[in-house]
Design an enzyme around this catalytic site. Structure first.
Site, PDB file in Angstrom:
ATOM      1  N   GLU A 220      12.836  -8.133  20.863  1.00  0.00           N
ATOM      2  CA  GLU A 220      14.003  -8.591  21.609  1.00  0.00           C
ATOM      3  C   GLU A 220      13.668  -8.823  23.081  1.00  0.00           C
ATOM      4  O   GLU A 220      14.047  -9.836  23.675  1.00  0.00           O
ATOM      5  CB  GLU A 220      15.134  -7.565  21.479  1.00  0.00           C
ATOM      6  CG  GLU A 220      16.332  -7.807  22.386  1.00  0.00           C
ATOM      7  CD  GLU A 220      17.110  -9.068  22.068  1.00  0.00           C
ATOM      8  OE1 GLU A 220      18.006  -9.419  22.861  1.00  0.00           O
ATOM      9  OE2 GLU A 220      16.833  -9.720  21.038  1.00  0.00           O
TER      10      GLU A 220
ATOM     11  N   HIS B   9      11.508 -11.899  23.595  1.00  0.00           N
ATOM     12  CA  HIS B   9      12.308 -13.117  23.468  1.00  0.00           C
ATOM     13  C   HIS B   9      13.083 -13.392  24.755  1.00  0.00           C
ATOM     14  O   HIS B   9      13.161 -14.544  25.217  1.00  0.00           O
ATOM     15  CB  HIS B   9      13.265 -12.983  22.289  1.00  0.00           C
ATOM     16  CG  HIS B   9      14.168 -14.160  22.102  1.00  0.00           C
ATOM     17  ND1 HIS B   9      13.698 -15.441  21.945  1.00  0.00           N
ATOM     18  CD2 HIS B   9      15.536 -14.252  22.062  1.00  0.00           C
ATOM     19  CE1 HIS B   9      14.708 -16.278  21.799  1.00  0.00           C
ATOM     20  NE2 HIS B   9      15.833 -15.583  21.882  1.00  0.00           N
TER      21      HIS B   9
ATOM     22  N   HIS C  46      23.947 -20.413  17.357  1.00  0.00           N
ATOM     23  CA  HIS C  46      22.896 -20.196  18.351  1.00  0.00           C
ATOM     24  C   HIS C  46      21.675 -21.073  18.101  1.00  0.00           C
ATOM     25  O   HIS C  46      21.151 -21.709  19.029  1.00  0.00           O
ATOM     26  CB  HIS C  46      22.507 -18.710  18.345  1.00  0.00           C
ATOM     27  CG  HIS C  46      21.679 -18.293  19.509  1.00  0.00           C
ATOM     28  ND1 HIS C  46      20.304 -18.273  19.464  1.00  0.00           N
ATOM     29  CD2 HIS C  46      22.024 -17.891  20.747  1.00  0.00           C
ATOM     30  CE1 HIS C  46      19.839 -17.860  20.628  1.00  0.00           C
ATOM     31  NE2 HIS C  46      20.853 -17.631  21.430  1.00  0.00           N
TER      32      HIS C  46
ATOM     33  N   HIS D 148      24.123 -24.199   1.226  1.00  0.00           N
ATOM     34  CA  HIS D 148      23.052 -24.640   2.124  1.00  0.00           C
ATOM     35  C   HIS D 148      21.999 -25.436   1.360  1.00  0.00           C
ATOM     36  O   HIS D 148      21.518 -26.467   1.852  1.00  0.00           O
ATOM     37  CB  HIS D 148      22.406 -23.431   2.803  1.00  0.00           C
ATOM     38  CG  HIS D 148      21.180 -23.784   3.589  1.00  0.00           C
ATOM     39  ND1 HIS D 148      21.217 -24.595   4.700  1.00  0.00           N
ATOM     40  CD2 HIS D 148      19.857 -23.460   3.405  1.00  0.00           C
ATOM     41  CE1 HIS D 148      19.997 -24.753   5.179  1.00  0.00           C
ATOM     42  NE2 HIS D 148      19.164 -24.087   4.407  1.00  0.00           N
TER      43      HIS D 148
ATOM     44  N   HIS E  39       9.555 -22.436   8.533  1.00  0.00           N
ATOM     45  CA  HIS E  39      10.737 -23.191   8.090  1.00  0.00           C
ATOM     46  C   HIS E  39      11.590 -23.597   9.292  1.00  0.00           C
ATOM     47  O   HIS E  39      12.057 -24.738   9.387  1.00  0.00           O
ATOM     48  CB  HIS E  39      11.537 -22.302   7.133  1.00  0.00           C
ATOM     49  CG  HIS E  39      12.651 -23.003   6.417  1.00  0.00           C
ATOM     50  ND1 HIS E  39      12.459 -24.035   5.540  1.00  0.00           N
ATOM     51  CD2 HIS E  39      13.994 -22.783   6.444  1.00  0.00           C
ATOM     52  CE1 HIS E  39      13.618 -24.432   5.041  1.00  0.00           C
ATOM     53  NE2 HIS E  39      14.569 -23.699   5.588  1.00  0.00           N
TER      54      HIS E  39
END
Length: 307
Positions: free
Chosen positions: A58, A61, A123, A216, A278
């Site tokens: 975290e 990032h 996001h 999806h 991906h």
């Protein structure tokens, strides 16, 4: 100055890719609360005393996002000043900053106050738009040397509508993919392409997570069919144009790879490397698609000038 702009644009584009992958890594490793409810500090400390893997992910990032944000800010200001005469520059510079700030605020709000899965799923899509804006700004800077011969290219109105529509639809599919991750539905279906290959049509027994996952997959499958149709059309209609043929051939190859990686996520039960790849591939596909939108906007302007 142009040389500096080129370096800044390349570094900003690469940096934004790291931000995208870093955000996906945070989600997939469930590290979003690695620093607790504290932002921008970690547990209210500059150097946390209790170091955990989630905290490292975290915090890394956040640091990368902050550093890239500075690069993008400088790039946008310099591009606005020195190549602002190019039609698309000012809009792209604004979008680069606006969506980078927007994704940061959503991330901060999620840490401080918590957010629903449906809000958090936005996001990644916002990050995608920010990256695409920076990528297009990079292409504009390199276009100054005429390395991208796009001025002689005319895209007809029907094909322009296809590109615009596909971009909007791709963002919607990206949202459903992010929603799959945020609601914990990534491996709820053990089969592929159906949720349960032994009973493919038992839709009535699906729970909410299975509907999210299969929704999806269906939406992503339609992107593949759409990209294949455009590949055939462009190969026939633009036989002598390398930008169109090569560009969309690369886009279609990325979409084939994306479908393959989606299947491998299920087969490998959410292998982290495949899942991150991906996310990277869809970012590259969307960026190429937005370049075709930029080319389409130039053709639309040409049509308008003729009237």
């Amino acid at each position: 100055m142009i040389k500096l702009l080129k370096w800044l644009s390349v570094l900003s584009s690469l940096g934004m890719l790291f931000v995208l992958i870093g955000g996906a890594l945070v989600t997939k490793t469930e590290s979003g609360m690695g620093c607790g409810r504290s932002w921008p500090l970690c547990h209210g400390q500059i150097i946390p005393s209790n170091i955990t893997p989630e905290l490292i992910i975290e915090m890394a990032h956040r640091l990368v996002s902050g550093g890239v944000g500075l690069f993008v800010l400088v790039l946008s200001i310099l591009a606005w000043r020195y190549i602002g005469h190019i039609r698309e520059t000012k809009l792209l510079a604004f979008l680069s900053i606006f969506f980078l700030v927007a994704q940061g605020l959503i991330g901060a709000a999620a840490v401080k106050f918590g957010q629903s899965d449906f809000v958090l799923a936005m996001h990644f899509g916002i990050s995608l738009i920010s990256f695409a804006s920076i990528f297009l700004l990079t292409l504009l800077i390199f276009e100054i040397d005429r390395k991208f011969d796009a001025e002689s290219l005319y895209i007809d109105r029907s094909l322009r509508i296809q590109f615009y529509s596909l971009a909007i639809y791709t963002l919607a599919v990206v949202y459903t993919g992010a929603l799959v991750r945020h609601v914990g539905a990534s491996v709820v279906c053990t089969g592929w392409p159906f949720c349960d290959n032994s009973s493919p049509l038992q839709l009535g027994s699906f729970n909410m997570h299975e509907w999210v996952q299969m929704g999806h997959r269906l939406a992503a499958g339609l992107i593949f069919v759409w990209a294949a149709y455009l590949f055939i059309r462009i190969r026939k209609q633009y036989k002598s144009n390398g930008v169109m043929r090569t560009g969309w051939s690369l886009a279609f190859l990325l979409m084939i790879l994306q479908v393959f990686l989606g299947a491998m996520i299920i087969v490998t039960q959410l292998n982290l490397f495949i899942a991150l790849l991906h996310a990277l591939v869809i970012a590259c596909f969307f960026s190429i698609l937005t370049y075709f939108i930029l080319l389409s906007s130039r053709s639309a302007k040409y049509d308008k000038n003729l009237k």
